[in-house]
Write a protein that holds these residues in place. Structure first.
Motif, PDB file in Angstrom:
ATOM      1  N   LEU A  98       0.828  -1.203   0.000  1.00 39.93           N
ATOM      2  CA  LEU A  98       0.000   0.000   0.000  1.00 39.93           C
ATOM      3  C   LEU A  98       0.863   1.253   0.000  1.00 39.93           C
ATOM      4  O   LEU A  98       0.578   2.225  -0.726  1.00 39.93           O
ATOM      5  N   ALA A  99       1.925   1.252   0.801  1.00 38.72           N
ATOM      6  CA  ALA A  99       2.836   2.401   0.814  1.00 38.72           C
ATOM      7  C   ALA A  99       3.451   2.622  -0.567  1.00 38.72           C
ATOM      8  O   ALA A  99       3.531   3.755  -1.057  1.00 38.72           O
ATOM      9  N   GLY A 100       3.868   1.523  -1.210  1.00 39.68           N
ATOM     10  CA  GLY A 100       4.423   1.639  -2.557  1.00 39.68           C
ATOM     11  C   GLY A 100       3.402   2.124  -3.560  1.00 39.68           C
ATOM     12  O   GLY A 100       3.712   2.912  -4.469  1.00 39.68           O
ATOM     13  N   LEU A 101       2.153   1.683  -3.391  1.00 39.76           N
ATOM     14  CA  LEU A 101       1.088   2.111  -4.300  1.00 39.76           C
ATOM     15  C   LEU A 101       0.841   3.611  -4.172  1.00 39.76           C
ATOM     16  O   LEU A 101       0.702   4.319  -5.172  1.00 39.76           O
ATOM     17  N   VAL A 102       0.798   4.095  -2.931  1.00 39.34           N
ATOM     18  CA  VAL A 102       0.603   5.530  -2.705  1.00 39.34           C
ATOM     19  C   VAL A 102       1.743   6.328  -3.332  1.00 39.34           C
ATOM     20  O   VAL A 102       1.522   7.335  -4.024  1.00 39.34           O
ATOM     21  N   LEU A 103       2.964   5.862  -3.132  1.00 39.76           N
ATOM     22  CA  LEU A 103       4.118   6.547  -3.723  1.00 39.76           C
ATOM     23  C   LEU A 103       4.071   6.493  -5.248  1.00 39.76           C
ATOM     24  O   LEU A 103       4.444   7.455  -5.929  1.00 39.76           O
ATOM     25  N   GLY A 104       3.606   5.363  -5.786  1.00 37.79           N
ATOM     26  CA  GLY A 104       3.494   5.255  -7.237  1.00 37.79           C
ATOM     27  C   GLY A 104       2.490   6.235  -7.813  1.00 37.79           C
ATOM     28  O   GLY A 104       2.724   6.843  -8.871  1.00 37.79           O
ATOM     29  N   PHE A 105       1.360   6.398  -7.134  1.00 41.14           N
ATOM     30  CA  PHE A 105       0.371   7.376  -7.601  1.00 41.14           C
ATOM     31  C   PHE A 105       0.899   8.800  -7.456  1.00 41.14           C
ATOM     32  O   PHE A 105       0.641   9.665  -8.313  1.00 41.14           O
ATOM     33  N   LEU A 106       1.615   9.063  -6.362  1.00 46.44           N
ATOM     34  CA  LEU A 106       2.232  10.384  -6.194  1.00 46.44           C
ATOM     35  C   LEU A 106       3.272  10.626  -7.286  1.00 46.44           C
ATOM     36  O   LEU A 106       3.450  11.763  -7.753  1.00 46.44           O
ATOM     37  N   GLN A 107       3.951   9.572  -7.697  1.00 45.70           N
ATOM     38  CA  GLN A 107       4.907   9.684  -8.799  1.00 45.70           C
ATOM     39  C   GLN A 107       4.198  10.073 -10.089  1.00 45.70           C
ATOM     40  O   GLN A 107       4.663  10.942 -10.831  1.00 45.70           O
ATOM     41  N   ARG A 108       3.057   9.449 -10.337  1.00 43.05           N
ATOM     42  CA  ARG A 108       2.300   9.770 -11.556  1.00 43.05           C
ATOM     43  C   ARG A 108       1.718  11.178 -11.490  1.00 43.05           C
ATOM     44  O   ARG A 108       1.521  11.825 -12.526  1.00 43.05           O
ATOM     45  N   ALA A 109       1.421  11.662 -10.269  1.00 44.46           N
ATOM     46  CA  ALA A 109       0.892  13.020 -10.118  1.00 44.46           C
ATOM     47  C   ALA A 109       1.984  14.077 -10.218  1.00 44.46           C
ATOM     48  O   ALA A 109       1.674  15.272 -10.270  1.00 44.46           O
ATOM     49  N   GLY A 110       3.259  13.659 -10.226  1.00 43.28           N
ATOM     50  CA  GLY A 110       4.362  14.601 -10.275  1.00 43.28           C
ATOM     51  C   GLY A 110       4.750  15.153  -8.924  1.00 43.28           C
ATOM     52  O   GLY A 110       5.593  16.052  -8.830  1.00 43.28           O
ATOM     53  N   THR A 111       4.171  14.593  -7.851  1.00 42.34           N
ATOM     54  CA  THR A 111       4.493  15.069  -6.506  1.00 42.34           C
ATOM     55  C   THR A 111       5.886  14.641  -6.085  1.00 42.34           C
ATOM     56  O   THR A 111       6.593  15.368  -5.388  1.00 42.34           O
ATOM     57  N   ILE A 112       6.274  13.426  -6.461  1.00 42.95           N
ATOM     58  CA  ILE A 112       7.624  12.939  -6.196  1.00 42.95           C
ATOM     59  C   ILE A 112       8.267  12.561  -7.520  1.00 42.95           C
ATOM     60  O   ILE A 112       7.580  12.238  -8.490  1.00 42.95           O
ATOM     61  N   ASP A 113       9.586  12.588  -7.549  1.00 44.56           N
ATOM     62  CA  ASP A 113      10.334  12.299  -8.774  1.00 44.56           C
ATOM     63  C   ASP A 113      11.242  11.111  -8.522  1.00 44.56           C
ATOM     64  O   ASP A 113      12.105  11.136  -7.639  1.00 44.56           O
ATOM     65  N   SER A 114      11.025  10.040  -9.265  1.00 47.14           N
ATOM     66  CA  SER A 114      11.855   8.845  -9.131  1.00 47.14           C
ATOM     67  C   SER A 114      12.009   8.215 -10.499  1.00 47.14           C
ATOM     68  O   SER A 114      11.042   8.106 -11.258  1.00 47.14           O
ATOM     69  N   GLY A 115      13.219   7.800 -10.802  1.00 44.92           N
ATOM     70  CA  GLY A 115      13.468   7.186 -12.101  1.00 44.92           C
ATOM     71  C   GLY A 115      12.950   5.772 -12.193  1.00 44.92           C
ATOM     72  O   GLY A 115      12.853   5.206 -13.285  1.00 44.92           O
ATOM     73  N   VAL A 116      12.619   5.166 -11.050  1.00 46.54           N
ATOM     74  CA  VAL A 116      12.160   3.788 -11.015  1.00 46.54           C
ATOM     75  C   VAL A 116      10.645   3.772 -10.895  1.00 46.54           C
ATOM     76  O   VAL A 116      10.092   4.385  -9.979  1.00 46.54           O
ATOM     77  N   PRO A 117       9.928   3.099 -11.792  1.00 46.84           N
ATOM     78  CA  PRO A 117       8.466   3.011 -11.658  1.00 46.84           C
ATOM     79  C   PRO A 117       8.104   2.182 -10.422  1.00 46.84           C
ATOM     80  O   PRO A 117       8.544   1.040 -10.270  1.00 46.84           O
ATOM     81  N   LEU A 118       7.310   2.758  -9.539  1.00 36.84           N
ATOM     82  CA  LEU A 118       7.020   2.121  -8.255  1.00 36.84           C
ATOM     83  C   LEU A 118       5.790   1.233  -8.269  1.00 36.84           C
ATOM     84  O   LEU A 118       5.663   0.337  -7.441  1.00 36.84           O
ATOM     85  N   LEU A 119       4.866   1.469  -9.199  1.00 38.83           N
ATOM     86  CA  LEU A 119       3.614   0.722  -9.196  1.00 38.83           C
ATOM     87  C   LEU A 119       3.811  -0.795  -9.347  1.00 38.83           C
ATOM     88  O   LEU A 119       3.149  -1.566  -8.636  1.00 38.83           O
ATOM     89  N   PRO A 120       4.694  -1.273 -10.238  1.00 37.09           N
ATOM     90  CA  PRO A 120       4.855  -2.730 -10.347  1.00 37.09           C
ATOM     91  C   PRO A 120       5.383  -3.360  -9.059  1.00 37.09           C
ATOM     92  O   PRO A 120       4.963  -4.474  -8.696  1.00 37.09           O
ATOM     93  N   TYR A 121       6.304  -2.683  -8.370  1.00 28.18           N
ATOM     94  CA  TYR A 121       6.820  -3.225  -7.103  1.00 28.18           C
ATOM     95  C   TYR A 121       5.721  -3.249  -6.044  1.00 28.18           C
ATOM     96  O   TYR A 121       5.614  -4.196  -5.254  1.00 28.18           O
ATOM     97  N   ALA A 122       4.906  -2.197  -6.031  1.00 26.29           N
ATOM     98  CA  ALA A 122       3.790  -2.172  -5.088  1.00 26.29           C
ATOM     99  C   ALA A 122       2.813  -3.296  -5.382  1.00 26.29           C
ATOM    100  O   ALA A 122       2.322  -3.980  -4.473  1.00 26.29           O
ATOM    101  N   ALA A 123       2.526  -3.509  -6.670  1.00 23.67           N
ATOM    102  CA  ALA A 123       1.607  -4.584  -7.047  1.00 23.67           C
ATOM    103  C   ALA A 123       2.163  -5.946  -6.637  1.00 23.67           C
ATOM    104  O   ALA A 123       1.398  -6.820  -6.188  1.00 23.67           O
ATOM    105  N   ALA A 124       3.473  -6.137  -6.767  1.00 19.98           N
ATOM    106  CA  ALA A 124       4.074  -7.415  -6.380  1.00 19.98           C
ATOM    107  C   ALA A 124       3.920  -7.649  -4.882  1.00 19.98           C
ATOM    108  O   ALA A 124       3.576  -8.755  -4.438  1.00 19.98           O
ATOM    109  N   SER A 125       4.168  -6.617  -4.077  1.00 26.15           N
ATOM    110  CA  SER A 125       4.057  -6.758  -2.626  1.00 26.15           C
ATOM    111  C   SER A 125       2.611  -7.025  -2.209  1.00 26.15           C
ATOM    112  O   SER A 125       2.345  -7.893  -1.363  1.00 26.15           O
ATOM    113  N   LEU A 126       1.666  -6.294  -2.812  1.00 25.20           N
ATOM    114  CA  LEU A 126       0.261  -6.517  -2.487  1.00 25.20           C
ATOM    115  C   LEU A 126      -0.191  -7.908  -2.920  1.00 25.20           C
ATOM    116  O   LEU A 126      -0.960  -8.572  -2.213  1.00 25.20           O
ATOM    117  N   THR A 127       0.292  -8.354  -4.077  1.00 28.41           N
ATOM    118  CA  THR A 127      -0.073  -9.688  -4.548  1.00 28.41           C
ATOM    119  C   THR A 127       0.408 -10.760  -3.583  1.00 28.41           C
ATOM    120  O   THR A 127      -0.326 -11.702  -3.254  1.00 28.41           O
TER     121      THR A 127
END
Length: 451
Positions: A93-122
């Motif tokens: 869930l924490a990774g998912l929130v960060l991934g959405f914030l990444q897509r909103a431009g709130t945080i900047d990271s070169g690594v896409p976070l959503l797939p890692y969040a999905a793996a942890s939630l799965t």
């Protein structure tokens, strides 16, 4: 209740879940996400998943780890899996929130976070499915409430699978044709599987047992209850599987969702009749606060169903769908969860603390662990605030909505204090102290005691 075995980590699930609910209410009161932002905006997705995963899913998982064994009179398959399950889901869930914030431009990271969040939630939800599924598989045939839970677990698997597709397409820019179709138009199926299947169907199954147990009513297992199960299952299958087929063959979702919706409304109507029978047939004439407040959650469910039908008739469902979902999530699911949590925390604490000394010394009642007169005002404030917020969404009136949600937040905080007081035995300690042989429970963990 079968035996006195307690799930060690259930209280931890409840504490984390309440924290997520308060966080979601803070975000809405501050104007973050819907309705201040569009429904599909990243900010709204942050809010939705904090509530749906952090609050409702963790609350339900914690409750199921404790009560699935009660439904089937068998022990939980593994008492050690709930902790890693909780850790993986929270991390995801924490990774998912960060991934959405990444897509909103709130945080900047070169690594896409959503797939890692999905793996942890799965992984987290797979552990929950394995643990609960193996527990249910030890009994044939399943009791009727347990069958609702089994269907809900299948819907949880579907919800997670759809979420993984969204995360892969959004996070890794996968352009596979079928995945693109699902990611582009499959959001309603994700919502139906999650809210309608996983959360509501499990809540219905558990409510049949808990309401009967707490009100001393005869359990429902007749034709009408069977019809609720089969109509609801058919509704979910038509909406989810039919909807997926429609997407893959380039057809619209409307027919599948309409057919599933009609069957779902029929199932909810029969469920309402069953619950009304439970209240009328109860042996406990003066019912406790948790059962009275559960009735308000059921009224919210009925109101949401009626609202959806009226909006369809007016041709405004797509414009006002946020109000319907809000009432379902906070009036029905959250209201039911808070009302039953009020009793469950006190009941499990009583079992843990006084179970080993029952029959050996005088012990308080479960009701002695709570203060209904003081808690009632917080429940009333909560429901009134939810209904007011729903009205402001229909109006629409943004400031009024935010003020109503702020009142919801105050009510939730007040109820959380009551839950903590029950868990810490504050009410009992102030009156009579602890009898010899009883031990004050830990806030987060249930410690097994020899009987």
């Amino acid at each position: 209740m079968h035996g006195t075995n307690l799930s060690r980590w259930t209280m931890s699930y409840f504490v984390v879940a309440l924290g997520a609910l308060l966080l979601g209410e803070i975000l809405m009161a501050a104007g973050y996400g819907f309705p201040s932002a569009p429904i599909r905006a990243p900010e709204t997705l942050v809010l939705v998943h904090v509530v749906a995963i952090g609050w409702l899913s963790l609350l339900l998982c914690g409750a199921l780890f404790q009560f699935v064994p009660v439904l089937i009179a068998r022990p939980l398959y593994s008492d050690s899996l709930p902790l890693p399950t909780l850790l993986f889901i929270v991390a995801g869930l924490a990774g998912l929130v960060l991934g959405f914030l990444q897509r909103a431009g709130t945080i900047d990271s070169g690594v896409p976070l959503l797939p890692y969040a999905a793996a942890s939630l799965t992984i987290g939800f797979a552990l929950a499915l394995w643990n609960l599924g193996r527990t249910l598989c030890t009994v044939r045939p399943l009791a009727l409430p347990a069958r609702f839970v089994a269907v809900a677990l299948v819907c949880l698997a579907a919800t997670v699978a759809l979420g993984v597709v969204f995360s892969l397409v959004l996070g890794l820019n996968i352009r596979h044709g079928a995945l693109l179709k699902v990611a582009g138009q499959g959001l309603p199926l994700h919502v139906v599987a999650g809210i309608g299947g996983w959360l509501t169907f499990a809540a219905i199954g558990v409510s049949y047992r808990l309401l009967a147990m707490f009100m001393l009513s005869p359990e429902r297992d007749g034709r009408r209850t069977q019809a609720v199960l089969w109509l609801g299952t058919a509704a979910l299958a038509i909406a989810i599987l039919g909807g997926l087929a429609a997407l893959l063959f380039d057809k619209g979702l409307h027919l599948a969702l309409l057919a599933g919706g009609v069957l779902g409304l029929a199932a909810l109507g029969l469920y309402g009749m069953d619950v009304l029978h439970l209240y009328r047939a109860r042996k406990r004439r003066v019912i406790e606060l948790n059962s009275r407040m559960a009735a308000l959650a059921l009224i919210s469910l009925a109101a949401a169903a009626i609202m959806a039908v009226v909006l369809i008739g007016l041709g405004q469902l797509s414009e006002r769908i946020g109000a319907v979902v809000f009432l379902l999530v906070f009036g029905w699911l959250s209201g039911l969860g808070l009302s039953q949590l009020y009793k469950i925390v006190a009941f499990l604490t009583w079992l843990e603390c006084y179970g080993p000394v029952l029959g050996k010394t005088a012990t308080p009642r479960v009701q002695d662990l709570v203060d209904e007169a003081r808690a009632r005002k917080w429940f009333v404030l909560y429901y009134l605030s939810v209904w007011a917020a729903t009205a402001f969404l229909l109006a629409p009136h943004l400031l009024g909505f935010r003020l109503a949600v702020a009142a919801m937040m105050a009510a939730t905080l007040g109820l959380a204090v009551h839950f903590a007081r029950s868990r810490l035995l504050s009410q009992v300690s102030a009156q009579s102290g602890l009898p010899e042989g009883a031990r004050r429970p830990h806030l987060l963990v249930s410690i097994p005691r020899p009987s």
